[in-house]
Scaffold this motif. Structure first.
Motif, mmCIF file in Angstrom:
data_model
loop_
_atom_site.group_PDB
_atom_site.id
_atom_site.type_symbol
_atom_site.label_atom_id
_atom_site.label_comp_id
_atom_site.label_asym_id
_atom_site.label_seq_id
_atom_site.Cartn_x
_atom_site.Cartn_y
_atom_site.Cartn_z
ATOM 1 N N PHE A 140 0.829 -1.208 0.000
ATOM 2 C CA PHE A 140 0.000 0.000 0.000
ATOM 3 C C PHE A 140 0.863 1.257 0.000
ATOM 4 C CE2 PHE A 140 -2.331 3.218 2.610
ATOM 5 C CZ PHE A 140 -3.278 3.552 1.646
ATOM 6 N N VAL A 141 1.832 1.297 0.895
ATOM 7 C CA VAL A 141 2.720 2.461 0.985
ATOM 8 C C VAL A 141 3.507 2.638 -0.310
ATOM 9 C CG1 VAL A 141 4.754 3.411 2.160
ATOM 10 C CG2 VAL A 141 2.897 2.395 3.498
ATOM 11 N N SER A 142 4.042 1.541 -0.843
ATOM 12 C CA SER A 142 4.820 1.606 -2.091
ATOM 13 C C SER A 142 3.970 2.144 -3.231
ATOM 14 C CB SER A 142 5.359 0.221 -2.448
ATOM 15 O OG SER A 142 6.183 -0.288 -1.430
ATOM 16 N N ASN A 143 2.737 1.653 -3.311
ATOM 17 C CA ASN A 143 1.830 2.111 -4.369
ATOM 18 C C ASN A 143 1.543 3.602 -4.249
ATOM 19 O OD1 ASN A 143 -0.385 1.743 -6.469
ATOM 20 N ND2 ASN A 143 -1.579 2.418 -4.703
ATOM 21 N N VAL A 144 1.293 4.076 -3.034
ATOM 22 C CA VAL A 144 0.996 5.496 -2.821
ATOM 23 C C VAL A 144 2.206 6.362 -3.165
ATOM 24 C CG1 VAL A 144 0.415 7.241 -1.095
ATOM 25 C CG2 VAL A 144 -0.768 5.043 -1.086
ATOM 26 N N VAL A 145 3.382 5.933 -2.730
ATOM 27 C CA VAL A 145 4.608 6.712 -2.997
ATOM 28 C C VAL A 145 4.856 6.812 -4.508
ATOM 29 C CG1 VAL A 145 7.122 6.718 -2.759
ATOM 30 C CG2 VAL A 145 5.681 6.215 -0.772
ATOM 31 N N VAL A 146 4.791 5.682 -5.195
ATOM 32 C CA VAL A 146 5.052 5.681 -6.645
ATOM 33 C C VAL A 146 3.965 6.461 -7.385
ATOM 34 C CG1 VAL A 146 5.272 4.230 -8.696
ATOM 35 C CG2 VAL A 146 6.323 3.508 -6.543
ATOM 36 N N SER A 147 2.705 6.243 -7.022
ATOM 37 C CA SER A 147 1.601 6.944 -7.684
ATOM 38 C C SER A 147 1.697 8.449 -7.467
ATOM 39 C CB SER A 147 0.260 6.425 -7.160
ATOM 40 O OG SER A 147 0.104 5.056 -7.417
ATOM 41 N N SER A 148 2.053 8.846 -6.254
ATOM 42 C CA SER A 148 2.178 10.275 -5.966
ATOM 43 C C SER A 148 3.352 10.884 -6.726
ATOM 44 C CB SER A 148 2.355 10.491 -4.459
ATOM 45 O OG SER A 148 1.262 9.951 -3.740
ATOM 46 N N TYR A 149 4.442 10.139 -6.817
ATOM 47 C CA TYR A 149 5.623 10.638 -7.530
ATOM 48 C C TYR A 149 5.316 10.868 -9.007
ATOM 49 C CZ TYR A 149 10.334 10.807 -9.498
ATOM 50 O OH TYR A 149 11.464 11.182 -10.189
ATOM 51 N N PHE A 150 4.600 9.919 -9.613
ATOM 52 C CA PHE A 150 4.270 10.034 -11.033
ATOM 53 C C PHE A 150 2.939 10.765 -11.272
ATOM 54 C CE2 PHE A 150 7.200 6.363 -11.192
ATOM 55 C CZ PHE A 150 8.053 6.805 -12.200
ATOM 56 N N ARG A 151 2.333 11.246 -10.181
ATOM 57 C CA ARG A 151 1.065 11.978 -10.266
ATOM 58 C C ARG A 151 0.003 11.166 -11.014
ATOM 59 N NH1 ARG A 151 3.314 18.076 -11.774
ATOM 60 N NH2 ARG A 151 4.691 18.296 -9.949
ATOM 61 N N TYR A 152 -0.107 9.920 -10.592
ATOM 62 C CA TYR A 152 -1.002 8.998 -11.294
ATOM 63 C C TYR A 152 -2.182 8.600 -10.413
ATOM 64 C CZ TYR A 152 -2.818 4.854 -13.587
ATOM 65 O OH TYR A 152 -3.647 3.939 -14.184
ATOM 66 N N SER A 153 -3.378 8.782 -10.934
ATOM 67 C CA SER A 153 -4.594 8.350 -10.251
ATOM 68 C C SER A 153 -5.570 7.856 -11.307
ATOM 69 C CB SER A 153 -5.218 9.499 -9.460
ATOM 70 O OG SER A 153 -6.393 9.069 -8.803
ATOM 71 N N ALA A 154 -5.888 6.568 -11.252
ATOM 72 C CA ALA A 154 -6.754 5.968 -12.275
ATOM 73 C C ALA A 154 -8.224 6.322 -12.075
ATOM 74 C CB ALA A 154 -6.581 4.457 -12.272
ATOM 75 N N HIS A 155 -8.581 6.762 -10.862
ATOM 76 C CA HIS A 155 -9.982 7.037 -10.557
ATOM 77 C C HIS A 155 -10.124 8.424 -9.938
ATOM 78 C CE1 HIS A 155 -10.677 2.723 -11.141
ATOM 79 N NE2 HIS A 155 -9.592 2.539 -10.395
ATOM 80 N N SER A 156 -11.177 9.090 -10.299
ATOM 81 C CA SER A 156 -11.474 10.395 -9.712
ATOM 82 C C SER A 156 -12.217 10.171 -8.398
ATOM 83 C CB SER A 156 -12.330 11.227 -10.668
ATOM 84 O OG SER A 156 -12.657 12.461 -10.071
#
Length: 422
Positions: A140-156
């Motif tokens: 969970f933490v890894s996913n949040v860190v990577v997603s936040s770094y790449f500014r990626y969110s698949a869902h609004s």
């Protein structure tokens, strides 16, 4: 992000191979890890059929070693068979396949957990369960860190589009985190682990910013229950130490990050202060289904409308394409009152068994935590989040494990047997 997804998927399959070779029937304790990892991954290298086959294979492997597991909860097989019958009435088997497989895994896991737990010592089971929970938090933490770094969110999700992001996770995908976090807290009481502590702290901070009310509430409840466990154990020093660590970590997060400002911003986006509990549509569902079944006679109240096809098919489309949220409503619409009765009997059985097996205040509080979490998720939905549901019942059934003291009894009995026949 695709590289992250691909690496995670390869690791998931490698981990599954390790489970099959090393953990045998205890692989069941790590099924929530595989389910959560698959949820995190948006772009897959291997078709979804491979994932379904993988989890099913691990469950079948465990079932093969526990031939009479169904006797621990006969309602689970009745419900599974009932869903199989209803499956043939579905208008789109491909659309419901993920949900049908997920609940089948859940139904069959309940008696299987009991069968496995009764053969293993509690320490071994809890160590594996804590490892599974720790892996989930690290993922969970890894996913949040990577997603936040790449500014990626698949869902609004609630209009959140910057800062801390959650990648492919949304809505009920977060349900598993409070259960995993509570298990990790229990493990931290036994043994200090900096990785677990860091994963728990970051997970809690990220969950608070997700604005998922039920998930946040259960996380906080987990902390409260942990304090009650320490008080029941008369471990006041640990209570003070735990409170001190929590205050220090909280101060460090607030002082060195913009956590408060982001929380206030997201709170405003969520518009929680404008939404009264009574106005929540999920609490209207009960009345709407009652009218469908007993006033308008739109479908049979005993067997329901159709499996996992509530969107636009209740209340004569009054709520458009909104699907039913509450679990009991969803089950009633899918399988009628027969399905609701079998489901309640199935889930109550492990709670009753666990409560009867409780031998101390710690177990009693763990069962209480599971009961409150289960009730909250039943109201908010959804039981198709199989990773969360299996992990919750893996925690609930801990009192059914063999106790370490029984080894001495077995050794003494074996010695007496040899002496008698000497």
């Amino acid at each position: 992000m695709n590289a992250f997804f691909h690496i995670l998927e390869l690791l998931m399959w490698a981990f599954a191979g390790y489970l099959f070779l090393k953990k045998k029937e205890l692989s069941l304790l790590y099924v929530p890890v595989l389910v959560f990892a698959n949820t995190v991954i948006e772009v897959h290298l291997i078709p979804s059929l491979g994932y379904y086959a993988l989890v099913s294979f691990l469950l079948l492997t465990a079932i093969n070693k526990n031939a009479f597991f169904l006797r621990h909860n006969v309602f689970s097989i009745f419900l599974a068979l009932y869903f199989v019958v209803l499956m043939f009435q579905s208008s789109d088997l491909i659309a419901i396949r993920p949900f049908l497989l997920a609940v089948m895994w859940f139904f069959l896991s309940l008696p299987l957990i009991v069968s496995i737990y009764q053969k293993h010592f509690r320490k071994e089971i809890f160590d594996n369960l804590a490892n599974a929970a720790g892996i989930i938090l690290v993922l969970f933490v890894s996913n949040v860190v990577v997603s936040s770094y790449f500014r990626y969110s698949a869902h609004s999700m609630y209009g959140i589009s910057s800062g801390i992001l959650y990648g492919n996770l949304s809505a009920t995908d977060f349900n598993i985190i409070p259960i995993a976090a509570f298990i990790v807290l229990l493990k931290l009481l036994q043994k200090r682990n900096l990785v677990y502590l860091a994963a728990y702290t970051l997970s809690l901070a990220f969950i608070m910013l997700s604005m998922r009310r039920s998930v946040i509430a259960i996380c906080i409840m987990g902390i409260f229950v942990l304090v009650l466990i320490l008080i029941a154990q008369k471990n006041l020093k640990m209570v003070v130490a735990f409170s001190g660590i929590a205050l220090v970590l909280g101060f460090l997060v607030i002082a060195n990050t913009n956590f408060l400002s982001v929380f206030e911003e997201r709170y405003a986006l969520r518009k929680l202060d404008e939404r009264e509990l009574e106005e929540e549509k999920r609490f209207m569902e009960y009345e709407l289904l009652y009218r469908d079944m007993f006033v308008y006679n739109d479908y049979d109240p005993l067997t329901g409308f159709e499996l996992f096809n509530s969107s636009g098919n209740y209340s004569r489309g009054a709520l458009e394409e909104r699907s039913l949220h509450g679990d009991l409503n969803n089950i009633a619409h899918s399988s009628g009152l027969i399905g609701v009765a079998l489901y309640l009997l199935m889930v109550l059985t492990p709670f009753i068994k666990a409560n009867r097996a409780v031998g101390n205040s710690t177990d009693r509080l763990i069962v209480l935590f599971c009961a409150i979490a289960f009730l909250a998720y039943t109201i908010t939905g959804r039981y198709t989040e199989v990773g969360c549901m299996i992990l919750l019942f893996l925690l609930l059934n801990l009192p059914l494990c063999k106790e370490e003291d029984s080894t001495e009894v077995e050794l003494n009995e074996e010695k007496e047997h040899h002496l008698i026949h000497a």
